[in-house]
Write a protein that holds these residues in place. Structure first.
Motif, PDB file in Angstrom:
ATOM      1  N   ASP A  49       0.833  -1.198   0.000  1.00 54.60           N
ATOM      2  CA  ASP A  49       0.000   0.000   0.000  1.00 54.60           C
ATOM      3  C   ASP A  49       0.873   1.256   0.000  1.00 54.60           C
ATOM      4  O   ASP A  49       0.583   2.211  -0.723  1.00 54.60           O
ATOM      5  CB  ASP A  49      -0.938  -0.014   1.206  1.00 54.60           C
ATOM      6  N   ALA A  50       1.940   1.255   0.795  1.00 56.09           N
ATOM      7  CA  ALA A  50       2.846   2.410   0.839  1.00 56.09           C
ATOM      8  C   ALA A  50       3.524   2.619  -0.517  1.00 56.09           C
ATOM      9  O   ALA A  50       3.642   3.757  -0.998  1.00 56.09           O
ATOM     10  CB  ALA A  50       3.893   2.218   1.936  1.00 56.09           C
ATOM     11  N   ILE A  51       3.934   1.528  -1.144  1.00 58.85           N
ATOM     12  CA  ILE A  51       4.569   1.612  -2.471  1.00 58.85           C
ATOM     13  C   ILE A  51       3.559   2.154  -3.480  1.00 58.85           C
ATOM     14  O   ILE A  51       3.870   3.031  -4.287  1.00 58.85           O
ATOM     15  CB  ILE A  51       5.109   0.229  -2.918  1.00 58.85           C
ATOM     16  N   GLN A  52       2.343   1.640  -3.418  1.00 63.52           N
ATOM     17  CA  GLN A  52       1.305   2.071  -4.354  1.00 63.52           C
ATOM     18  C   GLN A  52       0.976   3.549  -4.155  1.00 63.52           C
ATOM     19  O   GLN A  52       0.838   4.294  -5.127  1.00 63.52           O
ATOM     20  CB  GLN A  52       0.056   1.216  -4.191  1.00 63.52           C
ATOM     21  N   LYS A  53       0.870   3.978  -2.913  1.00 65.86           N
ATOM     22  CA  LYS A  53       0.576   5.394  -2.652  1.00 65.86           C
ATOM     23  C   LYS A  53       1.689   6.285  -3.171  1.00 65.86           C
ATOM     24  O   LYS A  53       1.427   7.349  -3.739  1.00 65.86           O
ATOM     25  CB  LYS A  53       0.357   5.622  -1.159  1.00 65.86           C
ATOM     26  N   GLU A  54       2.936   5.867  -2.975  1.00 66.23           N
ATOM     27  CA  GLU A  54       4.058   6.653  -3.492  1.00 66.23           C
ATOM     28  C   GLU A  54       4.002   6.708  -5.016  1.00 66.23           C
ATOM     29  O   GLU A  54       4.201   7.762  -5.619  1.00 66.23           O
ATOM     30  CB  GLU A  54       5.391   6.059  -3.032  1.00 66.23           C
ATOM     31  N   ALA A  55       3.724   5.575  -5.645  1.00 62.20           N
ATOM     32  CA  ALA A  55       3.633   5.532  -7.110  1.00 62.20           C
ATOM     33  C   ALA A  55       2.518   6.443  -7.611  1.00 62.20           C
ATOM     34  O   ALA A  55       2.688   7.166  -8.594  1.00 62.20           O
ATOM     35  CB  ALA A  55       3.387   4.097  -7.583  1.00 62.20           C
ATOM     36  N   MET A  56       1.408   6.428  -6.911  1.00 59.36           N
ATOM     37  CA  MET A  56       0.254   7.209  -7.356  1.00 59.36           C
ATOM     38  C   MET A  56       0.386   8.691  -7.019  1.00 59.36           C
ATOM     39  O   MET A  56      -0.456   9.479  -7.406  1.00 59.36           O
ATOM     40  CB  MET A  56      -1.021   6.625  -6.763  1.00 59.36           C
ATOM     41  N   SER A  57       1.450   9.058  -6.334  1.00 58.73           N
ATOM     42  CA  SER A  57       1.681  10.478  -6.064  1.00 58.73           C
ATOM     43  C   SER A  57       2.424  11.144  -7.218  1.00 58.73           C
ATOM     44  O   SER A  57       2.635  12.355  -7.201  1.00 58.73           O
ATOM     45  CB  SER A  57       2.459  10.657  -4.751  1.00 58.73           C
ATOM     46  N   ASP A  58       2.777  10.365  -8.215  1.00 58.30           N
ATOM     47  CA  ASP A  58       3.435  10.887  -9.407  1.00 58.30           C
ATOM     48  C   ASP A  58       2.485  11.865 -10.096  1.00 58.30           C
ATOM     49  O   ASP A  58       1.339  11.515 -10.396  1.00 58.30           O
ATOM     50  CB  ASP A  58       3.771   9.709 -10.336  1.00 58.30           C
ATOM     51  N   PRO A  59       2.930  13.098 -10.357  1.00 56.61           N
ATOM     52  CA  PRO A  59       2.037  14.114 -10.956  1.00 56.61           C
ATOM     53  C   PRO A  59       1.381  13.660 -12.262  1.00 56.61           C
ATOM     54  O   PRO A  59       0.208  13.971 -12.505  1.00 56.61           O
ATOM     55  CB  PRO A  59       2.962  15.310 -11.199  1.00 56.61           C
ATOM     56  N   GLU A  60       2.108  12.929 -13.083  1.00 62.23           N
ATOM     57  CA  GLU A  60       1.548  12.441 -14.347  1.00 62.23           C
ATOM     58  C   GLU A  60       0.383  11.478 -14.085  1.00 62.23           C
ATOM     59  O   GLU A  60      -0.654  11.543 -14.750  1.00 62.23           O
ATOM     60  CB  GLU A  60       2.634  11.733 -15.159  1.00 62.23           C
ATOM     61  N   LEU A  61       0.570  10.604 -13.113  1.00 64.28           N
ATOM     62  CA  LEU A  61      -0.491   9.651 -12.783  1.00 64.28           C
ATOM     63  C   LEU A  61      -1.675  10.336 -12.110  1.00 64.28           C
ATOM     64  O   LEU A  61      -2.828   9.964 -12.347  1.00 64.28           O
ATOM     65  CB  LEU A  61       0.059   8.535 -11.889  1.00 64.28           C
ATOM     66  N   ILE A  62      -1.390  11.318 -11.283  1.00 67.83           N
ATOM     67  CA  ILE A  62      -2.472  12.082 -10.646  1.00 67.83           C
ATOM     68  C   ILE A  62      -3.323  12.749 -11.718  1.00 67.83           C
ATOM     69  O   ILE A  62      -4.557  12.672 -11.691  1.00 67.83           O
ATOM     70  CB  ILE A  62      -1.908  13.135  -9.657  1.00 67.83           C
ATOM     71  N   GLU A  63      -2.662  13.384 -12.666  1.00 65.51           N
ATOM     72  CA  GLU A  63      -3.392  14.071 -13.744  1.00 65.51           C
ATOM     73  C   GLU A  63      -4.200  13.082 -14.579  1.00 65.51           C
ATOM     74  O   GLU A  63      -5.376  13.325 -14.882  1.00 65.51           O
ATOM     75  CB  GLU A  63      -2.412  14.837 -14.631  1.00 65.51           C
ATOM     76  N   ALA A  64      -3.590  11.963 -14.934  1.00 63.38           N
ATOM     77  CA  ALA A  64      -4.295  10.957 -15.732  1.00 63.38           C
ATOM     78  C   ALA A  64      -5.495  10.403 -14.962  1.00 63.38           C
ATOM     79  O   ALA A  64      -6.576  10.221 -15.530  1.00 63.38           O
ATOM     80  CB  ALA A  64      -3.344   9.830 -16.114  1.00 63.38           C
ATOM     81  N   GLY A  65      -5.315  10.163 -13.667  1.00 65.30           N
ATOM     82  CA  GLY A  65      -6.407   9.661 -12.835  1.00 65.30           C
ATOM     83  C   GLY A  65      -7.543  10.653 -12.723  1.00 65.30           C
ATOM     84  O   GLY A  65      -8.719  10.287 -12.789  1.00 65.30           O
ATOM     85  N   GLU A  66      -7.198  11.921 -12.554  1.00 62.95           N
ATOM     86  CA  GLU A  66      -8.229  12.964 -12.463  1.00 62.95           C
ATOM     87  C   GLU A  66      -8.999  13.094 -13.772  1.00 62.95           C
ATOM     88  O   GLU A  66     -10.223  13.237 -13.764  1.00 62.95           O
ATOM     89  CB  GLU A  66      -7.601  14.297 -12.074  1.00 62.95           C
TER      90      GLU A  66
END
Length: 176
Positions: A49-66
């Protein structure tokens, strides 16, 4: 965006109860081997979960997710305008809870139940939208980027995930 693991962390804490059918007061009767499996599962879950949260904090992924979330929301509302009210009601509950951190337990419990019910309805709408090929493909692309980023953060991630799957199977076997 889907998550690699469907079981929320708080559920991990209840695994002993769920897999034994015992009440919290009777957990002492669970075998040491079973407790060990649950502990290992919980520890792995926290790590992944910690690894996944760190990965998902990537600005590119945040933007794509949004972008995907907004696209899905628009499609859900277009398909069924009542979704807008569900979203507003859920947001209203979030605002109430944030505005009153000392809310009494009974009110909080009631709001939580209401929130869960709204979320359940929204998830049904999300599943319907996720069946659309373009949405599904976009979600899979994001999910793959998250996995790649997780592997960059910790190259052991695939082994950790595989071990977690083995533990899930063992815990399921104990349940039956």
């Amino acid at each position: 965006m889907k998550y690699l693991f469907k079981m929320p962390y708080m559920m991990v804490l209840l695994l002993l109860v769920l897999y034994t059918g015992e009440s919290v007061g009777q957990l002492k009767k669970v075998s040491p081997e079973h407790k060990k499996l649950v502990k290992e599962y919980s520890d792995l879950y926290k790590k992944i979960d910690a690894i996944q949260k760190e990965a998902m904090s990537d600005p590119e992924l945040i933007e794509a997710g949004e972008k995907l979330r907004n696209k899905m929301t628009d499609l859900m509302i277009k398909k069924d305008p009542s979704v807008k009210k569900l979203l507003e009601d859920r947001e209203n509950i979030e605002t109430q809870v944030e505005a009153n951190p000392t809310m009494d337990q009974e009110s909080l419990k009631k709001l939580h139940a209401e929130y869960q019910e709204l979320t359940k309805k929204l998830v049904e709408h999300q599943h319907s939208v996720m069946e659309q090929p373009d949405i599904k493909a976009e979600a899979e692309r994001i999910d793959e980027k998250v996995r790649q980023r997780m592997n960059q953060i910790n190259p052991e991630t695939p082994k950790l995930i595989e071990r977690m799957k083995v533990l899930q199977e063992k815990l399921e076997a104990v349940k039956q």
